[in-house]
Design an enzyme around this catalytic site. Structure first.
Site, mmCIF file in Angstrom:
data_model
loop_
_atom_site.group_PDB
_atom_site.id
_atom_site.type_symbol
_atom_site.label_atom_id
_atom_site.label_comp_id
_atom_site.label_asym_id
_atom_site.label_seq_id
_atom_site.Cartn_x
_atom_site.Cartn_y
_atom_site.Cartn_z
ATOM 1 N N ARG A 1 -1.263 -5.246 -44.101
ATOM 2 C CA ARG A 1 -0.206 -4.229 -43.988
ATOM 3 C C ARG A 1 0.305 -4.123 -42.558
ATOM 4 N NH1 ARG A 1 0.605 1.400 -44.389
ATOM 5 N NH2 ARG A 1 -1.577 1.836 -43.943
ATOM 6 N N LYS A 2 -0.076 -5.073 -41.717
ATOM 7 C CA LYS A 2 0.403 -5.107 -40.324
ATOM 8 C C LYS A 2 1.776 -5.764 -40.301
ATOM 9 C CE LYS A 2 -4.272 -5.267 -38.434
ATOM 10 N NZ LYS A 2 -5.289 -6.073 -37.702
ATOM 11 N N THR A 3 2.760 -5.001 -40.722
ATOM 12 C CA THR A 3 4.126 -5.495 -40.811
ATOM 13 C C THR A 3 5.038 -4.672 -39.898
ATOM 14 O OG1 THR A 3 4.479 -4.066 -42.738
ATOM 15 C CG2 THR A 3 3.870 -6.355 -43.171
#
Length: 300
Positions: free
Chosen positions: A151-153
């Site tokens: 979820r590191k977007t």
């Protein structure tokens, strides 16, 4: 890979993107880039012109729906060349540019959409290329599990990066905070225990959502699986310890998915691959990727 799998046509991931959701996202990008006057648009006028999209560095091509979406909103038409197939590796370079598409419309509209469209295309292709490389390394090692993003977007750009993961052959992991329950160290500390956190989460998630627990030790993973977690993430484990603990978990809880995560890169991924590990996730796929170079040039 079976003969049937080999014969399957390429997946058209563009069908995942409902226009009702994509259009507002693209409009927000354009509003951000054009908050007031466009003096350059005044200078060039609104005569109809055509521009050519060139790919200028090698990589896996991805991002057509977003490029189309930008130019649809500004009133231009995109015609793609046959080579522009998402998921294809294109051997382009600055000396060997590859023509991908022609865009036609009012010249000021072409230039208003240019940078936003190119940004989405270059970044989506960058994620797809990084994902494809990581999956290729895993398959070369004979591993059959899933390489996944995290979820590191980029805020406001998540849909593009998640789409790039899919086109590159990787798994998206959870799309957002609501899609799957992930209980990380802060959740556990706040709730008081892994068992208490999983029990309460299951009351709200019911049968329709998986629950994943981030674990720092084998003991935590066993507690999570015993409490009913569907997935245990072995986070920041040394490769040897990870493989031993994954084996133990699978022996006791064969139905539980084991994910390896924490600082894993394409260079180190091979150290973590094991028949007892189902998923290897890498934040770098959406947080440290290199962009693919494209340009849009008006024909004159």
């Amino acid at each position: 890979m079976s003969k049937q799998e080999q014969q399957l046509p390429p997946t058209n991931f563009a069908n995942l993107l409902p226009p009702v959701n994509i259009q507002p996202t693209v409009e927000s990008w354009l509003r951000d880039d054009m908050p007031s006057f466009d003096v350059g648009g005044l200078v060039v006028g609104s005569d109809t012109k055509s521009a050519q999209l060139w790919m200028k560095s090698p990589g896996v091509f991805a991002g057509k729906p977003f490029f189309d979406g930008v130019f649809r909103i500004v009133g231009c038409n995109v015609i793609w060349d046959d080579v522009a197939v998402e998921g294809s590796y294109i051997s382009a370079s600055s000396e060997n540019k590859v023509l991908m598409a022609t865009v036609t419309g009012p010249v000021n509209s072409l230039l208003r959409g240019e940078r936003t469209a190119l940004n989405s295309l270059s970044r989506c292709s960058g994620v797809a290329t990084a994902s494809s490389n990581a999956v290729a390394e895993a398959r070369k090692a004979g591993w059959k599990g899933m390489v996944a993003g995290t979820r590191k977007t980029t805020p406001g750009f998540r849909i593009v990066e998640k789409y790039g993961l899919l086109v590159g052959g990787a798994a998206t992991h959870r799309l957002d905070l609501s899609q799957m329950v992930m209980l990380k160290d802060n959740h556990i500390w706040s709730a008081g225990s892994i068992t208490g956190a999983v029990t309460l989460a299951r009351q709200a998630a019911g049968f329709s959502q998986k629950i994943e627990v981030e674990c720092q030790s084998l003991e935590e993973a066993v507690e999570a699986a015993s409490a009913g977690a569907d997935i245990v993430m072995l986070d920041n484990f040394e490769p040897g310890q990870l493989k031993r603990d994954a084996h133990t978990i699978k022996e006791r809880f064969p139905h539980v998915i084991v994910e390896a995560s924490g600082g894993i890169t394409i260079e180190t991924m091979g150290d973590y691959l094991s028949e007892h590990v189902d998923v290897v996730s890498q934040g770098k796929l959406t947080q440290g990727y290199s962009c693919i170079d494209f340009s849009l040039k008006i024909i004159h």
